[in-house]
Design an enzyme around this catalytic site. Sequence first.
Site, mmCIF file in Angstrom:
data_model
loop_
_atom_site.group_PDB
_atom_site.id
_atom_site.type_symbol
_atom_site.label_atom_id
_atom_site.label_comp_id
_atom_site.label_asym_id
_atom_site.label_seq_id
_atom_site.Cartn_x
_atom_site.Cartn_y
_atom_site.Cartn_z
ATOM 1 N N ILE A 171 37.599 19.060 80.755
ATOM 2 C CA ILE A 171 36.798 20.260 81.040
ATOM 3 C C ILE A 171 35.600 19.940 81.945
ATOM 4 O O ILE A 171 35.149 20.805 82.689
ATOM 5 C CB ILE A 171 36.353 20.947 79.715
ATOM 6 C CG1 ILE A 171 35.947 22.399 79.986
ATOM 7 C CG2 ILE A 171 35.258 20.164 79.009
ATOM 8 C CD1 ILE A 171 35.839 23.245 78.742
ATOM 9 N N GLY A 181 33.427 13.942 71.509
ATOM 10 C CA GLY A 181 34.398 14.883 72.080
ATOM 11 C C GLY A 181 33.899 15.560 73.345
ATOM 12 O O GLY A 181 33.334 14.923 74.234
ATOM 13 N N ASP A 235 31.445 17.585 73.742
ATOM 14 C CA ASP A 235 29.986 17.533 73.818
ATOM 15 C C ASP A 235 29.522 16.236 74.489
ATOM 16 O O ASP A 235 28.710 16.252 75.429
ATOM 17 C CB ASP A 235 29.445 17.632 72.393
ATOM 18 C CG ASP A 235 27.986 17.999 72.338
ATOM 19 O OD1 ASP A 235 27.527 18.742 73.214
ATOM 20 O OD2 ASP A 235 27.310 17.539 71.407
HETATM 21 P P1 ADP Z 1 34.996 20.180 67.632
HETATM 22 O O1 ADP Z 1 33.879 19.376 67.030
HETATM 23 O O2 ADP Z 1 34.622 21.649 67.838
HETATM 24 O O3 ADP Z 1 36.296 19.989 66.940
HETATM 25 P P2 ADP Z 1 35.724 18.322 69.787
HETATM 26 O O4 ADP Z 1 34.963 18.121 71.042
HETATM 27 O O5 ADP Z 1 35.802 17.208 68.823
HETATM 28 O O6 ADP Z 1 35.106 19.659 69.135
HETATM 29 O O7 ADP Z 1 37.208 18.746 70.137
HETATM 30 C C1 ADP Z 1 37.612 20.018 70.610
HETATM 31 C C2 ADP Z 1 38.878 19.872 71.442
HETATM 32 O O8 ADP Z 1 38.541 19.404 72.740
HETATM 33 C C3 ADP Z 1 39.892 18.864 70.899
HETATM 34 O O9 ADP Z 1 41.181 19.443 71.035
HETATM 35 C C4 ADP Z 1 39.727 17.650 71.802
HETATM 36 O O10 ADP Z 1 40.940 16.924 71.960
HETATM 37 C C5 ADP Z 1 39.368 18.310 73.117
HETATM 38 N N1 ADP Z 1 38.599 17.492 74.087
HETATM 39 C C6 ADP Z 1 37.895 16.342 73.887
HETATM 40 N N2 ADP Z 1 37.332 15.951 75.039
HETATM 41 C C7 ADP Z 1 37.669 16.871 75.994
HETATM 42 C C8 ADP Z 1 37.417 17.028 77.394
HETATM 43 N N3 ADP Z 1 36.667 16.140 78.066
HETATM 44 N N4 ADP Z 1 37.930 18.110 78.031
HETATM 45 C C9 ADP Z 1 38.670 19.020 77.360
HETATM 46 N N5 ADP Z 1 38.956 18.930 76.060
HETATM 47 C C10 ADP Z 1 38.463 17.867 75.374
#
Ligand code: ADP
Length: 169
Positions: free
Chosen positions: A11, A32, A34
């Site tokens: 993203i 993740g 964030d």
């Molecule tokens: P939450 O704490 O809301 O679960 P996460 O960031 O841990 O949020 O994960 C939300 C989703 O985003 C997961 O499906 C994860 O695999 C995905 N994810 C992690 N990094 C990225 C990224 N750089 N771009 C897009 N999706 C991501």
Amino acid sequence: MTTITLVQGDITRQSVDAIVNAANSSLLGGGGVDGAIHRRGGPAILEDCQKLRDSRYGKGLPTGQAVATTAGELDADWVIHTVGPVWSSADDRSAQLASCYREALRVADELGARTVAFPAISSGVYGWPMEDAARIAVETVRDTPTAVEEVRFVLFDEAAYGAFARQVG
Ligand code: ADP
């Protein structure tokens, strides 16, 4: 009319008006999505988040709400932070997850954003089962009136992409 598009990827590499962050309520960083947003967007995003903690959101951003900051060095004008619920098998938190999408779109409308990239909120560290996370995401975006022209779901892996593709049909 809002068009839903699906992309498999990172993203933080998207060129859009606003990128939605799956934040935690502290607004002060996590893993993740964030972690990736803060790493790639640089310190300006965290500075804005700290200002929010020092003002409107002294106790943090409540689950299901959304707030915008600068996007720093990302190829976007804004990051819209929203806090998804932690998955619970005992407690149905679907309304809070739907609220994340609705509130992020409301903030996007306030900003005048026309293209918005969303991750699969709550489906990572917060443990929400992917099929259900995708269903709530797609249904909520379809049911929310907004001036946003493109909602782009950016899915990190093939399994997430597949779950969203089954919902979009
Ligand atoms: P939450 O704490 O809301 O679960 P996460 O960031 O841990 O949020 O994960 C939300 C989703 O985003 C997961 O499906 C994860 O695999 C995905 N994810 C992690 N990094 C990225 C990224 N750089 N771009 C897009 N999706 C991501």
